[in-house]
Design a protein around this motif. Sequence first.
Motif, mmCIF file in Angstrom:
data_model
loop_
_atom_site.group_PDB
_atom_site.id
_atom_site.type_symbol
_atom_site.label_atom_id
_atom_site.label_comp_id
_atom_site.label_asym_id
_atom_site.label_seq_id
_atom_site.Cartn_x
_atom_site.Cartn_y
_atom_site.Cartn_z
ATOM 1 N N ILE A 62 0.894 -1.204 -0.077
ATOM 2 C CA ILE A 62 0.090 -0.029 -0.104
ATOM 3 C C ILE A 62 0.926 1.180 0.074
ATOM 4 O O ILE A 62 0.620 2.324 -0.699
ATOM 5 C CB ILE A 62 -0.920 -0.141 1.145
ATOM 6 N N SER A 63 1.963 1.218 0.673
ATOM 7 C CA SER A 63 2.678 2.617 0.824
ATOM 8 C C SER A 63 3.498 2.625 -0.416
ATOM 9 O O SER A 63 3.594 3.961 -0.883
ATOM 10 C CB SER A 63 3.912 2.241 1.907
ATOM 11 N N GLY A 64 3.843 1.569 -0.944
ATOM 12 C CA GLY A 64 4.726 1.748 -2.493
ATOM 13 C C GLY A 64 3.368 2.322 -3.443
ATOM 14 O O GLY A 64 3.887 3.275 -4.284
ATOM 15 N N LEU A 65 2.435 1.795 -3.473
ATOM 16 C CA LEU A 65 1.290 2.327 -4.498
ATOM 17 C C LEU A 65 0.983 3.725 -4.278
ATOM 18 O O LEU A 65 0.853 4.594 -5.150
ATOM 19 C CB LEU A 65 0.127 1.486 -4.456
ATOM 20 N N LYS A 66 0.882 4.074 -2.833
ATOM 21 C CA LYS A 66 0.538 5.472 -2.516
ATOM 22 C C LYS A 66 1.755 6.390 -3.021
ATOM 23 O O LYS A 66 1.474 7.509 -3.475
ATOM 24 C CB LYS A 66 0.284 5.707 -1.057
ATOM 25 N N SER A 67 3.022 6.054 -3.023
ATOM 26 C CA SER A 67 4.122 6.765 -3.368
ATOM 27 C C SER A 67 3.967 6.957 -5.054
ATOM 28 O O SER A 67 4.100 8.220 -5.539
ATOM 29 C CB SER A 67 5.357 6.072 -3.174
ATOM 30 N N PHE A 68 3.478 6.089 -5.813
ATOM 31 C CA PHE A 68 3.448 6.173 -7.075
ATOM 32 C C PHE A 68 2.299 7.009 -7.433
ATOM 33 O O PHE A 68 2.410 8.032 -8.356
ATOM 34 C CB PHE A 68 3.131 4.550 -7.803
ATOM 35 N N PHE A 69 0.835 6.926 -6.837
ATOM 36 C CA PHE A 69 0.164 7.780 -7.217
ATOM 37 C C PHE A 69 0.166 9.258 -6.690
ATOM 38 O O PHE A 69 -0.341 10.311 -6.988
ATOM 39 C CB PHE A 69 -1.392 7.299 -6.837
ATOM 40 N N LYS A 70 1.076 9.411 -5.686
ATOM 41 C CA LYS A 70 1.497 10.615 -5.087
ATOM 42 C C LYS A 70 2.173 11.450 -6.211
ATOM 43 O O LYS A 70 2.166 12.559 -6.510
ATOM 44 C CB LYS A 70 2.287 10.661 -3.916
ATOM 45 N N TYR A 71 2.976 10.426 -6.923
ATOM 46 C CA TYR A 71 4.141 11.018 -8.055
ATOM 47 C C TYR A 71 3.158 11.616 -9.121
ATOM 48 O O TYR A 71 3.267 12.614 -9.795
ATOM 49 C CB TYR A 71 4.939 10.228 -8.574
ATOM 50 N N LEU A 72 2.066 10.767 -9.472
ATOM 51 C CA LEU A 72 1.345 11.136 -10.583
ATOM 52 C C LEU A 72 0.447 12.291 -10.264
ATOM 53 O O LEU A 72 0.198 13.261 -11.109
ATOM 54 C CB LEU A 72 0.135 10.086 -10.874
ATOM 55 N N LEU A 73 0.193 12.571 -9.082
ATOM 56 C CA LEU A 73 -0.425 13.741 -8.525
ATOM 57 C C LEU A 73 0.418 14.978 -8.780
ATOM 58 O O LEU A 73 0.032 16.017 -9.252
ATOM 59 C CB LEU A 73 -1.079 13.556 -6.981
ATOM 60 N N PHE A 74 1.540 14.786 -8.305
ATOM 61 C CA PHE A 74 2.588 15.866 -8.415
ATOM 62 C C PHE A 74 2.876 16.361 -9.750
ATOM 63 O O PHE A 74 3.244 17.562 -10.154
ATOM 64 C CB PHE A 74 4.068 15.335 -7.689
ATOM 65 N N GLU A 75 2.873 15.206 -10.747
ATOM 66 C CA GLU A 75 3.260 15.684 -12.064
ATOM 67 C C GLU A 75 1.985 16.046 -12.739
ATOM 68 O O GLU A 75 2.086 16.114 -14.111
ATOM 69 C CB GLU A 75 3.578 14.218 -12.846
ATOM 70 N N GLU A 76 0.989 16.185 -12.121
ATOM 71 C CA GLU A 76 -0.593 16.550 -12.548
ATOM 72 C C GLU A 76 -0.899 15.910 -13.690
ATOM 73 O O GLU A 76 -1.757 16.217 -14.476
ATOM 74 C CB GLU A 76 -0.421 18.036 -13.174
ATOM 75 N N TYR A 77 -0.842 14.538 -13.654
ATOM 76 C CA TYR A 77 -1.238 13.469 -14.375
ATOM 77 C C TYR A 77 -2.765 13.040 -13.913
ATOM 78 O O TYR A 77 -3.445 12.817 -14.765
ATOM 79 C CB TYR A 77 -0.592 12.197 -14.684
ATOM 80 N N ARG A 78 -2.828 13.308 -12.560
ATOM 81 C CA ARG A 78 -4.083 13.284 -11.957
ATOM 82 C C ARG A 78 -4.517 14.213 -11.124
ATOM 83 O O ARG A 78 -3.601 14.909 -10.825
ATOM 84 C CB ARG A 78 -4.180 11.642 -10.983
ATOM 85 N N THR A 79 -5.716 14.432 -10.659
ATOM 86 C CA THR A 79 -6.150 15.356 -9.617
ATOM 87 C C THR A 79 -6.494 14.928 -8.323
ATOM 88 O O THR A 79 -6.661 15.682 -7.568
ATOM 89 C CB THR A 79 -7.353 16.190 -10.253
ATOM 90 N N ASP A 80 -6.340 13.544 -8.280
ATOM 91 C CA ASP A 80 -6.631 13.015 -6.676
ATOM 92 C C ASP A 80 -5.975 11.749 -6.662
ATOM 93 O O ASP A 80 -5.231 11.105 -7.719
ATOM 94 C CB ASP A 80 -8.158 12.923 -6.751
ATOM 95 N N SER A 81 -5.744 11.266 -5.719
ATOM 96 C CA SER A 81 -4.998 9.725 -5.360
ATOM 97 C C SER A 81 -6.161 8.952 -4.866
ATOM 98 O O SER A 81 -6.783 9.021 -3.881
ATOM 99 C CB SER A 81 -3.955 9.905 -4.114
ATOM 100 N N PRO A 82 -6.437 7.956 -5.778
ATOM 101 C CA PRO A 82 -7.344 6.698 -5.418
ATOM 102 C C PRO A 82 -7.133 6.081 -4.066
ATOM 103 O O PRO A 82 -7.743 5.174 -3.548
ATOM 104 C CB PRO A 82 -7.114 5.864 -6.792
#
Length: 298
Positions: free
Chosen positions: A76-96
């Motif tokens: 879970i921690s590893g996946l959160k880091s990945f989606f946090k990166y996508l959020l940081f790069e503005e690929y997403r507007t939220d973290s699932p």
Amino acid sequence: MNWESYIKSYQSYLKIERGLSANTIANYCFDIERLCLFLEQNNIAISPVKIKAETLQEFIYQVSKEVNPRSQARIISGLKSFFKYLLFEEYRTDSPLELIESPKMGRKLPDTLAVAEIDALIAAVDLSSNEGERNRAMLETLYGCGLRVSELVALKISDLFFEEGFVLITGKGNKQRFLPIGLLNQKYITIYKENSRTEIPIQKVAEDTLFLNRRGKPLTRAMIFTIIKQLAVKIDLQKKISPHTFRHSFATHLLENGADLRSIQLMLGHESITTTEIYVHLDRKYLAQVLNTFHPRK
């Protein structure tokens, strides 16, 4: 972009922006690839930009059947880091994964060695062998400075500042810190450096590396593990130990002898003092002693 493209972009971020090692990056990405396999096996065609919390919950539920809570928390921690990166790069507007919690678990206290056990391990080193002086110096350095095994194998001669009583350590993320080093530790490193190390045909790439194997190349982490396990067998030590056990013992013994947690944090090279608290083995007897010694109403 597909999953592979996002993962490659994430790997570049971890390497360049965060300065993580290849092994750490591989560990971060392993669980993302595991998620990709889950999606493929369940015929779910969706990109990391569009994936929803429900799908990730299904994946985590499936994983929970196969691994223990500690491994589940790591995933879970590893996946959160990945989606946090996508959020940081503005690929997403939220973290699932924002509302997904890791499983609760107690803190796992690390194994430690008593001072007498450390003395016995070092005394068991065969100084008549070609590697004896090196092994003694390595164990003294692991315990005397509280190093990670990766920091030990990377230690260079140019990192030794014995006149000032310090060594320069390069830790995680290439972050450097100066550590005090005791006179006994200096003595054993000097004996090794000026005697048995000079008898080795040193490879050009390893001229500045302190601890070398018999072929004149840097030691591997696996070799350090092997040396320590062989010594444990030799003295019939009934504990499962590793190089990290010396680091845990270093922190524990400092704390039990009156060092403050902040100083230990700096010496261990932890960004957060919470991490230091996990590494330090505190027993009730010691806590009672602290209370009775320092509380104004003892």
